[in-house]
Design a protein around this motif. Sequence first.
Motif, mmCIF file in Angstrom:
data_model
loop_
_atom_site.group_PDB
_atom_site.id
_atom_site.type_symbol
_atom_site.label_atom_id
_atom_site.label_comp_id
_atom_site.label_asym_id
_atom_site.label_seq_id
_atom_site.Cartn_x
_atom_site.Cartn_y
_atom_site.Cartn_z
ATOM 1 N N MET A 70 54.183 18.501 25.093
ATOM 2 C CA MET A 70 53.492 18.755 23.859
ATOM 3 C C MET A 70 52.179 17.969 23.804
ATOM 4 O O MET A 70 51.166 18.506 23.369
ATOM 5 N N VAL A 71 52.189 16.750 24.268
ATOM 6 C CA VAL A 71 50.987 15.921 24.262
ATOM 7 C C VAL A 71 49.927 16.522 25.187
ATOM 8 O O VAL A 71 48.746 16.583 24.834
ATOM 9 N N LYS A 72 50.353 16.995 26.351
ATOM 10 C CA LYS A 72 49.422 17.603 27.306
ATOM 11 C C LYS A 72 48.744 18.826 26.685
ATOM 12 O O LYS A 72 47.532 19.010 26.830
ATOM 13 N N THR A 73 49.504 19.630 25.984
ATOM 14 C CA THR A 73 48.953 20.825 25.345
ATOM 15 C C THR A 73 48.012 20.450 24.208
ATOM 16 O O THR A 73 46.953 21.057 24.043
ATOM 17 N N ALA A 74 48.364 19.440 23.442
ATOM 18 C CA ALA A 74 47.487 18.985 22.360
ATOM 19 C C ALA A 74 46.165 18.470 22.917
ATOM 20 O O ALA A 74 45.093 18.720 22.342
ATOM 21 N N LYS A 75 46.219 17.770 24.046
ATOM 22 C CA LYS A 75 44.992 17.296 24.678
ATOM 23 C C LYS A 75 44.149 18.460 25.181
ATOM 24 O O LYS A 75 42.919 18.430 25.088
ATOM 25 N N ALA A 76 44.799 19.487 25.716
ATOM 26 C CA ALA A 76 44.071 20.678 26.174
ATOM 27 C C ALA A 76 43.355 21.348 25.001
ATOM 28 O O ALA A 76 42.217 21.811 25.136
ATOM 29 N N ILE A 77 44.009 21.382 23.851
ATOM 30 C CA ILE A 77 43.382 21.948 22.647
ATOM 31 C C ILE A 77 42.149 21.124 22.275
ATOM 32 O O ILE A 77 41.087 21.691 21.976
ATOM 33 N N ALA A 78 42.269 19.818 22.310
ATOM 34 C CA ALA A 78 41.139 18.951 21.969
ATOM 35 C C ALA A 78 39.959 19.183 22.913
ATOM 36 O O ALA A 78 38.805 19.251 22.470
ATOM 37 N N VAL A 79 40.237 19.344 24.195
ATOM 38 C CA VAL A 79 39.176 19.593 25.174
ATOM 39 C C VAL A 79 38.513 20.943 24.893
ATOM 40 O O VAL A 79 37.280 21.049 24.899
ATOM 41 N N THR A 80 39.299 21.961 24.632
ATOM 42 C CA THR A 80 38.757 23.288 24.358
ATOM 43 C C THR A 80 37.904 23.280 23.096
ATOM 44 O O THR A 80 36.818 23.872 23.065
ATOM 45 N N VAL A 81 38.369 22.604 22.060
ATOM 46 C CA VAL A 81 37.597 22.513 20.820
ATOM 47 C C VAL A 81 36.263 21.819 21.081
ATOM 48 O O VAL A 81 35.211 22.281 20.603
ATOM 49 N N GLN A 82 36.276 20.751 21.848
ATOM 50 C CA GLN A 82 35.024 20.052 22.164
ATOM 51 C C GLN A 82 34.080 20.960 22.941
ATOM 52 O O GLN A 82 32.876 20.977 22.686
ATOM 53 N N GLU A 83 34.609 21.724 23.884
ATOM 54 C CA GLU A 83 33.789 22.677 24.630
ATOM 55 C C GLU A 83 33.189 23.727 23.691
ATOM 56 O O GLU A 83 32.029 24.113 23.853
ATOM 57 N N MET A 84 33.975 24.177 22.720
ATOM 58 C CA MET A 84 33.482 25.165 21.767
ATOM 59 C C MET A 84 32.332 24.597 20.942
ATOM 60 O O MET A 84 31.342 25.288 20.690
ATOM 61 N N VAL A 85 32.459 23.352 20.535
ATOM 62 C CA VAL A 85 31.387 22.713 19.764
ATOM 63 C C VAL A 85 30.113 22.651 20.613
ATOM 64 O O VAL A 85 29.028 22.985 20.136
ATOM 65 N N THR A 86 30.256 22.262 21.866
ATOM 66 C CA THR A 86 29.102 22.171 22.758
ATOM 67 C C THR A 86 28.482 23.543 23.001
ATOM 68 O O THR A 86 27.265 23.719 22.890
ATOM 69 N N LYS A 87 29.299 24.530 23.313
ATOM 70 C CA LYS A 87 28.808 25.873 23.617
ATOM 71 C C LYS A 87 28.224 26.570 22.391
ATOM 72 O O LYS A 87 27.420 27.484 22.527
#
Length: 86
Positions: A1-18
């Motif tokens: 669950m923690v790994k998936t939550a971290k993946a979500i955080a990374v994707t959200v950050q990428e979305m903000v950048t893009k």
Amino acid sequence: MVKTAKAIAVTVQEMVTKSTTNPDELGTLANQLTNDYGQLAQEAKPAALTAENEEIGSHIKHRVQELGHDCAALVTKAGALQCSPS
């Protein structure tokens, strides 16, 4: 669950950048976010059921639901930005 939550955080950050550098890539990232959240929701069910006590289980459930609403809002905003990038 923690790994998936971290993946979500990374994707959200990428979305903000893009959102400012390359809005055309937001669709792919929104799809990834949707898939990651679906995975997290599946992982959260047994975690909530087997939590040490009912309060912790309820907390897990409510926080994951809250994250789901936030992810849905972000995906909606990403779609709107793709339609009108300026």
